[in-house]
Structure formats: structure tokens, C-alpha cells
Design a protein around this motif. Structure first.
Motif, PDB file in Angstrom:
ATOM      1  N   TYR A 816       0.845  -1.195   0.000  1.00 38.87           N
ATOM      2  CA  TYR A 816       0.000   0.000   0.000  1.00 38.87           C
ATOM      3  C   TYR A 816       0.880   1.244   0.000  1.00 38.87           C
ATOM      4  O   TYR A 816       1.858   1.322   0.738  1.00 38.87           O
ATOM      5  CB  TYR A 816      -0.919   0.030   1.225  1.00 38.87           C
ATOM      6  CG  TYR A 816      -1.854   1.219   1.186  1.00 38.87           C
ATOM      7  CD1 TYR A 816      -3.077   1.126   0.537  1.00 38.87           C
ATOM      8  CD2 TYR A 816      -1.495   2.437   1.753  1.00 38.87           C
ATOM      9  CE1 TYR A 816      -3.925   2.220   0.451  1.00 38.87           C
ATOM     10  CE2 TYR A 816      -2.340   3.539   1.678  1.00 38.87           C
ATOM     11  CZ  TYR A 816      -3.548   3.428   1.030  1.00 38.87           C
ATOM     12  OH  TYR A 816      -4.376   4.517   0.920  1.00 38.87           O
ATOM     13  N   ALA A 819      -0.713   8.662  -1.456  1.00 44.38           N
ATOM     14  CA  ALA A 819      -0.590   9.499  -2.661  1.00 44.38           C
ATOM     15  C   ALA A 819       0.745  10.228  -2.719  1.00 44.38           C
ATOM     16  O   ALA A 819       1.298  10.461  -3.799  1.00 44.38           O
ATOM     17  CB  ALA A 819      -1.751  10.496  -2.703  1.00 44.38           C
ATOM     18  N   ILE A 822       3.413   7.606  -4.195  1.00 51.74           N
ATOM     19  CA  ILE A 822       3.117   6.711  -5.311  1.00 51.74           C
ATOM     20  C   ILE A 822       4.011   6.951  -6.523  1.00 51.74           C
ATOM     21  O   ILE A 822       4.294   6.034  -7.294  1.00 51.74           O
ATOM     22  CB  ILE A 822       1.616   6.812  -5.714  1.00 51.74           C
ATOM     23  CG1 ILE A 822       1.215   5.585  -6.531  1.00 51.74           C
ATOM     24  CG2 ILE A 822       1.333   8.118  -6.442  1.00 51.74           C
ATOM     25  CD1 ILE A 822       1.260   4.288  -5.782  1.00 51.74           C
ATOM     26  N   GLU A 851      -3.675   1.704  -3.753  1.00 49.21           N
ATOM     27  CA  GLU A 851      -3.748   3.117  -3.389  1.00 49.21           C
ATOM     28  C   GLU A 851      -5.128   3.386  -2.776  1.00 49.21           C
ATOM     29  O   GLU A 851      -6.039   2.561  -2.876  1.00 49.21           O
ATOM     30  CB  GLU A 851      -3.552   4.005  -4.617  1.00 49.21           C
ATOM     31  CG  GLU A 851      -2.265   3.756  -5.379  1.00 49.21           C
ATOM     32  CD  GLU A 851      -2.213   4.570  -6.673  1.00 49.21           C
ATOM     33  OE1 GLU A 851      -2.512   5.788  -6.612  1.00 49.21           O
ATOM     34  OE2 GLU A 851      -1.918   3.987  -7.731  1.00 49.21           O
ATOM     35  N   LYS A 854      -7.863   4.368  -7.090  1.00 52.79           N
ATOM     36  CA  LYS A 854      -7.164   4.160  -8.353  1.00 52.79           C
ATOM     37  C   LYS A 854      -8.182   3.739  -9.402  1.00 52.79           C
ATOM     38  O   LYS A 854      -8.883   2.735  -9.229  1.00 52.79           O
ATOM     39  CB  LYS A 854      -6.063   3.091  -8.197  1.00 52.79           C
ATOM     40  CG  LYS A 854      -5.295   2.832  -9.488  1.00 52.79           C
ATOM     41  CD  LYS A 854      -3.959   2.120  -9.247  1.00 52.79           C
ATOM     42  CE  LYS A 854      -4.108   0.788  -8.575  1.00 52.79           C
ATOM     43  NZ  LYS A 854      -2.822   0.063  -8.445  1.00 52.79           N
TER      44      LYS A 854
END
Length: 868
Positions: A816, A819, A822, A851, A854
């Protein structure tokens, strides 16, 4: 002696801390930077400087009993000498907790065949001098200038009230040569009535600013008075302990489960509680006989030994009573028994590892609590109630060492055994748990998980562990009239015949029910009874988990074909050792990487300060004088010295030596005087090491791409080299205690490590737990190489957040990312290697970089879609 990974990691953390402190002169900042990326667990704290010596770096390495603290102390002498003291031959004051340990440590460090001494000899090319504190008058100036000097002492010896302490601070004509070269007396020395510095050992230490190594001497740092601290004048303080004190600056912490994984200790501890001391002794003897029979199948010689703890002379079961019981009632030959007390030392000069040694039973009270180590000790037997018995944790620690530091072929020889005189198993377990936590450095969950009941063996088949019964005594039978029926039927009440009663509960109960039943007892006993119920509930819940049932959880690993053979992919494989050559790279340092000129002033100030204040030490501390240094050193001797400092396991020495020769020649060719380079030789060595590492990492980055992503047919994800989660080894630094009840965690809801009660990763875990097609899952532990699944990166490893087993047999790995991370390059590399791992599995494995949102899907939907 090859170090275990956790030992090397501890030394790496210490090295980083000392180097950063040397550069920044800010131990607090350095401590924060180093510990920020380490798993310190409950020991994490702000740096606490010593009150009267805030500039002296002070760090603590926490390692549980059996982890090899002393061998790390031996390595620390050279490490601190290079990384902080910047001395070829440091002076080290080594503090231990007792005179027994002092004697044993001195003997080990003086014995050139002992692993501790070999460490020192290897790192200092044999130029080592070891002294007991009583031998300090024998220390000569040449010992200090030409050799690493280690002086072993106890804190008691340094106390002025102590007779030996008065010797340490007293005037000794034998030390006069150390002081005769003074032109100016430095501040801080103790003076005599004439105002002249005493020729004392304390003053000698003060002059040389020793490295202070503290080996389990818990009060050696905080217990030294401020006056004593300033008298010794340590340059830095490094503490090794299993149980840090509140003021300890814990830089690195190791769990007991890591020691078990590294084959250093025997776990779990199988605990059997007996109603009498005679029964405890009989049970221990039967246990030893069973172990001895299994030991015959081992490739290496093992003779299991029982360590009996007798009572003091004023009590019932003394050492002599126990010895006579063994001989007369248990038919044990006298020559197989050794008694070790303050008066009897029947193990002196006996090698218990010798196959011809007959000793199988050792009786003591507490004489073995310090310094006695024999990994053949398998069974601990206490004839006293362990709650009231003293030194239990020290004695129990003696039976935890693993023979030969290797897993045994016979499974039962990988465990330790305890037989105690306590009719209530739960009470015995809780008492022993407390001893493991408080005295041996176990985490609470580790202690709980590694205390087990014996298994029943019915007709040759294991029946598994029993559910532990909770029981407690009352002065009168409880009134069950108002107790709810569903709770009442769980309770068994047995009248004792004295008007009292024993309450027993033989199956798991809820927290509410436990509170109701505990209320039968007086208020002052209720907390302890609730602890019993909690312990029993945790054991019962774990027994129902897939891990406890030994349900398989294999995870296929990414492998490379190397010379036609599959090998698990590791970062070092990305570099072709045969074609990579350090000499293909530019042997030069930029001004940013090394610059004597910008740091020369600090060197000059340091050395000038030494010449003014410590004129007699200038040669020792820097091994040169500012003037005429070029006549002592040349490019060749500096190159050889730098090569020794830059040793590593992955660069060919011939290449490294030539690379350093070229680099030194480049520096002198650019106008750097050889004397200036020698004055900055420690910083130069560090700069060269970093330069070589940079080239090495750059090459691995290229190899990472070539080996994995441009190597058609050379990569495979296979169960042939599967990683398997082990229920006995899963231990993190903290555990989830939120309100949501997870149902599918492989190790149970009580053992979800490193997961907060709220937040995005918690929501991801929740989404995984709710998936119908997931059989069970695990919270993967970060940076636990032997406990966790991992994938290789160009630089280091990737430990995905979650690993799940689907009901159809596929393995699903989920990472995981928030944001803000990423699009980080390292995240993209993790995603690439994860996807490759899944693609090369022939449909047996899935990878998802999840995320918060997504493609219009939340985490739950992303996981569900990936499963298909």
C-alpha cells in the motif's frame, strides 16, 4: 568468528552514529538520524546527554540474553577507534557487573585462542594489550602508543569508598613515565597537596580519554557519580545490555525471536508445573533422559544437562539435601553430579563439552548466575516456588544457549525445558513470563508466545498442547446465586475440607466472564487472577490460528539462473563478480567528497590544542607531529594503511590496493601535502569507502535492470525455493489493539504486528480481511530478513506490507502506498519488481500496488478486481 546479521547490523548502526557525531559534534542529532530508520520498539526515545558531559556520545545496544554482547564489545574497540576517536590504538575501559565476570572476561581477552581475543588481534594485527584493573601499574607508555589497550574493571572498583578504588585514584611511582613528558598540566587532573598531578591510574585514564564499554553493568553509566565520570574523562560510552534502564540511549534493539531465528537460543521454553519439589526433580530427570536419547541422532555431540536450583542453607531443600535425594532416591551416580555454590566449586577446571566428561546434573543456588555458559544445559529445575526464588532469570538464561549455534536435527532439542515446584501452571507461567521480561530482555508478547505447556503423547501421536487451567483458592466457597448461567457452568468449585475452596476454569472465557469469576476473590487478588485469564485466553486464541495448526503458508520466491542453476535473487547477484572491476572507474575524489583545506583548520586546532595541553600525547593520538610528518609517511605507507581501513568482503584486495594507490597519487599530484593527507587519514578512508560503495551501487543498479528485466528465460518465480512463515518466529515491536476484530490473520488477531488502529494501511488490512476468496493473510514485517517475505531491489530489499494465501492456492502480495509516495522512484522500482514476481509465477502469484483510490476504485475493489 563470523557475525550474525543482527550483530553486524548493530555494529553498522553504532558506526553510523559515531561517524555522524564526529562530523557534526551533535550526538543528539546523530542519534535521531540513525534511530529514525530502525525498529527500536518500546525503547525509542529522545537522546539523553550525560549531565556533566553532554558532549560525550553515549549509546546503548539492547540484545537479549544469549545474543553475544561480549563479542560485539570486542568489535567495538576498533570500530570506535576508527569512527570516533580516530586513533590507531585506542584505550578502552571495559566495565562488567561483577568480579566473577571480570575474571572471566580478562581470561578470555588474554587467551589468543579465544574468539574475543581473535577479534582484537585480527583488527589490530596482534598489537593488543589486555589488563585486569589490578594490573594497571604494569601499563607502560609503549603499551599505549604501540598497542590497543583494554583494561577490564567493575564499577565497584572505580568507587572511591572501595579499597581497590582507592588504589585507582592513589599515587603510583610506577606510572611516573606516563607523566614525565608534560610541559603544561591539562585541566581535570587530580592534584596532590603540593598542587602537582598524582601519578594515578585515574589521571592516566583522564589523559587518554578512553572508550568506555559497559557490558551488562546496568548502573555503570548512571551509577558513576558525576565526579567519577569527569575523572575518567571518557571519549564515548557504549553500553551492551539485555535490559536497558530509562536513561539508556537505545540505539539498536534486537528481539529474542531474532536470536531464535539466528539459531543463537533455544525457544520455546516448555514449562511443567509440579505439586512438590520431588515431583519437579523426577519430571526433570525424565525430561533429560528423553532428550539424551534424541541427542544420539545428532551429528554433533550433545549431552543434555539439568541445572537444579536448590534453596539456601536455612531452608528445606539445600544443595546437599538435593544431592542426597538424587543419589539415594533417584539412583543417580555421584560422579555425574556437580555442586556449585559459594563453598563448593566442583566445575572448576572441568570441560563440560568434553565427551568423556560424566557430568549430567549441576546443582547450584545462584553461583552460576553470572558468566557460566554451557549450551548443553537444557533443563532448568527449581525446587522452590519461582516467584519467591531469586536469580531465576539468570539461571534460566543458562539453558537457553543453543549448542554450536545451529538448529538441531531433532526438533525437541531446539527447545528449553523448565520444571518448577508450583501446583498452579498459570501462576508459574506468569511468574516465569515476568522473569523473562524484567531480567532477560524479552518483549511481553515474546515471553508469552515462547512459554508453552508440554504436549501429551498418546499412543505415539502428539495430542498437542492442553488448554491451561485457571485456578485460585478461596477461604470459603463462592456464592454463585447471582452469577449468569452461561458463566456458572464454566466454573468448577472444589471444597478443600478446611472450609475453603478451589475455583477452576478449564476452558476459554470472555473478558467479561473472566471479570465476573475474578470477583469471587478478594479485591487484592483479582488483578493477578485476571492476568491468568488473559494469558489463557491468548493461548487459546493462538491455538485456533492457522499458524498454531501448522497450516502451510509458502510464498514463491523470485529466482535467477546462475551458471545453469536456480538461485534466489539477491542484490549482490545483480553484479557479475568476474567482469566488474574497480579499476575501470576513476580513482579520484572531488572537492565535495574530500577536502583537506576546508577542514585543515579544525585539524590544526585539534592538534595544536593537543600540543599545548597534551603535548606528550600528540604522537600517540595522531601518530605524527605536524612538523616533519613527510619523513614518517609516504604514499606507499599511507596506501597500505588506507587499504586496511577500507577492507570489505566484495572487492578484490589487489584491485582495491591499486585503486587507492592511484587515488593517493592523484591527490598528491593535485598539490595535497602527504602530511595533510595523513592528518586527515581517517576522513580520507571514509571518503574512499564511500566512493567505492558508490561505484558498487551504480554497477548493481545497471545489473538489476540487465539481470531481471532484460534476461529472457533467466528469471523464474518458484515454490521450489519458497519462503515459509513460521508461527514461532513472528514478532514485531508493537501489536494492533484496535476495536475491529480481524478474522483471517495467519497468527491471530492478537499478533498483528506494526499496524496502527486507524489510517490508510489499517483500512487496507481491513479490506484484505473482508475478502471472501482470501484464506488467511499476514502483516509482513519490515526489514526482518529471516522472518518476512522480501523481494530484491537494486539497492537493498523490498518488504511488501501484506501477504495473503487465496483459497485456490495462489499467493497474493499487496503493497500500500499513500498518494505522496506513489510516484517516488523507489516506489516505482518496488512496483516493477512486484509485477515481475507475479508475471514469472505462471499464474501462481499476484501483486498489487494498492492506493486509496485508483481508476475510480477504492482499496477493497482494487483487491477484489486483482483476485478476479
Amino acid at each position: 568468528m563470523r557475525l550474525k546479521k543482527y550483530q553486524q547490523d548493530a555494529l553498522d548502526a553504532l558506526k553510523s552514529f559515531l561517524e555522524k557525531t564526529r562530523e557534526t559534534h551533535d550526538a543528539g542529532l546523530s542519534f535521531k538520524e540513525v534511530t529514525g530508520s530502525l525498529d527500536i520498539g518500546r525503547y525509542r526515545s529522545e537522546y539523553k546527554p550525560l549531565i556533566d558531559m553532554p558532549e560525550v556520545p553515549y549509546a546503548c545496544i539492547r540484545i537479549p540474553t544469549g545474543g553475544g554482547k561480549t563479542i560485539l564489545g570486542a568489535h567495538t574497540v576498533k570500530l570506535a577507534g576508527n569512527s570516533y576517536l580516530e586513533r590507531d590504538f585506542p584505550v578502552a575501559l571495559w566495565l562488567v557487573p561483577s568480579n566473577t565476570i571480570r575474571t572471566q572476561t580478562v581470561e578470555a581477552l588474554k587467551n589468543r585462542q579465544h574468539p574475543y581475543r581473535k577479534v582484537l588481534d585480527d583488527t589490530f594485527d596482534g598489537r593488543v594489550r589486555v589488563f585486569d584493573i589490578t594490573e594497571f601499574p604494569n601499563i607502560r607508555p609503549t603499551d599505549i602508543s604501540d598497542s590497543a589497550c583494554v583494561v577490564v574493571s567493575t564499577i565497584q572498583t572505580l568507587r572511591i569508598a572501595n579499597t581497590e578504588g582507592r588504589k585507582v585514584y592513589g599515587h603510583h611511582e610506577a606510572l611516573e613515565p606516563h607523566f614525565s613528558r608534560f610541559s603544561t598540566w591539562p585541566k581535570g587532573l587530580e592534584l596532590d597537596e603540593k598542587g602537582t598531578p598524582k601519578y594515578s591510574f585515574a589521571n592516566l585514564l583522564h589523559l587518554h580519554s578512553p572508550l568506555l564499554i559497559v557490558d551488562e553493568a546496568h548502573n555503570a553509566v548512571t551509577g558513576l557519580t558525576r565526579e567519577m565520570q569527569t575523572r575518567i574523562n571518557p571519549a564515548c560510552i557504549i553500553e551492551f545490555t539485555a535490559t536497558p534502564k530509562p536513561m539508556s540511549n537505545v540505539l539498536f534493539s534486537v528481539s529474542a525471536s531474532v536470536l531464535k531465528t539466528e539459531k543463537m537460543i533455544k525457544l520455546p521454553i516448555v514449562l511443567t508445573a509440579h505439586t512438590s519439589w520431588q515431583a519437579a526433580v523426577s519430571g526433570a530427570l525424565a525430561e533429560r533422559a528423553r532428550l539424551a536419547e534424541k541427542a544420539k541422532n545428532e551429528p554433533q555431540y550433545i549431552r543434555p544437562i539439568i541445572l537444579f536450583q536448590a534453596q539456601n542453607k536455612d531452608q528445606e531443600v539445600t544443595a546437599e539435601v538435593l544431592r542426597q535425594h538424587l543419589i539415594e532416591n533417584e539412583q543417580i551416580p555421584a560422579e555425574r553430579i556437580a555442586v556449585v555454590t559459594g563453598e563448593q566449586r566442583e566445575l572448576d577446571s572441568i570441560n563440560l563439552f568434553d565427551p568423556n566428561c560424566p557430568i549430567e546434573y549441576v546443582i547450584t543456588i545462584k553461583a552460576l548466575k553470572e558468566g557460566w555458559d554451557c549450551s548443553f544445559a537444557y533443563v532448568f529445575c527449581s525446587v522452590a516456588n519461582i516467584r519467591s526464588a531469586t536469580d531465576v532469570e539468570q539461571l534460566l538464561g543458562r539453558v537457553l544457549r543453543m549448542p554450536y549455534a545451529e538448529s538441531r536435527r531433532e526438533k525437541i532439542l531446539n527447545s528449553a525445558y523448565a520444571h518448577v515446584c508450583e501446583p498452579n501452571f498459570m501462576q508459574a507461567a506468569l511468574d516465569l513470563k515476568d522473569k523473562l521480561i524484567e531480567g532477560m530482555g524479552f518483549e511481553a508478547e515474546e515471553a508469552e508466545d515462547n512459554l508453552q505447556m508440554p504436549e501429551l503423547d498418546l499412543q505415539g501421536g502428539s495430542a498437542g498442547p492442553l488448554y491451561p487451567t485457571v485456578s485460585f483458592e478461596l477461604e470459603a466457597p463462592p456464592d454463585l446465586g447471582a452469577v449468569p448461567e452461561d458463566i456458572k457452568k464454566l466454573v468448577k468449585v472444589e471444597e478443600t475440607g478446611r472450609g475453603g475452596a478451589v475455583v477452576r476454569v478449564e476452558e476459554p472465557v470472555s473478558e467479561y466472564a473472566a471479570n465476573v469469576i475474578a470477583s469471587f476473590a478478594p479485591e487484592e487478588k483479582q488483578a493477578e487472577i485476571k492476568r491468568q485469564f488473559e494469558f489463557a485466553r491468548h493461548k487459546a486464541e493462538f491455538m485456533k490460528t492457522p499458524a498454531a495448526k501448522n497450516e502451510p503458508f509458502p510464498v514463491p520466491q523470485l529466482c535467477l539462473f546462475v551458471d545453469g542453476e536456480l538461485e534466489v535473487a539477491e542484490p549482490d547477484l545483480f553484479l557479475d563478480f568476474r567482469s566488474w572491476n574497480l579499476l575501470d572507474y576513476d580513482a579520484a575524489l572531488t572537492a565535495d567528497e574530500f577536502g583537506v583545506e576546508e577542514r585543515f583548520q579544525s585539524f590544526e586546532v585539534d592538534v595544536e590544542k593537543e600540543k599545548v595541553v597534551y603535548e606528550h600525547l600528540a604522537e600517540n593520538k595522531r601518530q605524527l607531529e605536524l612538523s616533519g610528518v613527510d619523513t614518517v609517511w609516504d604514499e606507499r605507507s599511507l596506501t597500505v594503511w588506507l587499504d586496511r581501513q577500507c577492507r570489505d568482503s566484495y572487492i578484490n584486495q589487489t584491485q582495491r590496493l591499486e585503486f587507492i594507490r592511484r587515488l593517493v597519487k592523484d591527490l598528491t599530484g593535485r598539490g595535497f601535502p602527504i602530511g595533510a593527507l595523513v592528518r586527515g587519514k581517517y576522513r580520507l578512508a571514509k571518503a574512499i569507502t564511500l566512493k567505492i560503495s558508490k561505484y558498487w551501487e551504480e554497477a548493481k543498479e545497471k545489473g538489476f535492470q540487465a539481470c531481471l528485466f532484460k534476461n529472457e528465460g533467466g528469471v523464474e518465480t518458484t515454490f521450489d525455493y519458497a519462503f515459509n512463515f513460521d508461527g514461532s518466529l513472528y514478532h514485531g515491536s508493537n501489536y494492533y489493539r484496535g476495536s475491529y476484530k480481524f478474522k483471517k490473520h495467519y497468527f491471530g488477531a492478537e499478533r498483528i504486528s506494526n499496524l496502527d488502529n486507524t489510517g490508510e494501511e489499517f483500512e487496507c488490512a481491513q479490506a484484505i480481511d473482508m475478502q471472501e476468496k482470501i484464506k488467511y493473510w499476514v502483516r509482513n514485517l519490515e526489514s526482518k530478513p529471516l522472518l518476512s517475505f522480501r523481494l530484491p531491489l537494486a539497492r537493498g530489499w523490498f518488504y511488501p506490507d501484506f501477504v495473503a494465501l487465496l483459497k485456490d492456492g495462489r499467493v497474493f502480495v499487496i503493497e500500500y502506498k499513500g498518494a505522496h509516495l506513489i510516484h517516488d522512484p523507489r516506489t516505482e522500482q518496488k512496483n516493477s519488481i512486484g509485477q515481475l514476481w507475479g508475471e514469472k509465477s505462471n499464474g501462481k502469484a499476484l501483486f498489487l500496488m494498492a492506493e486509496k483510490e485508483k481508476g475510480g476504485l477504492g482499496v477493497y475493489e482494487q483487491i477484489r478486481k486483482k483476485i478476479g
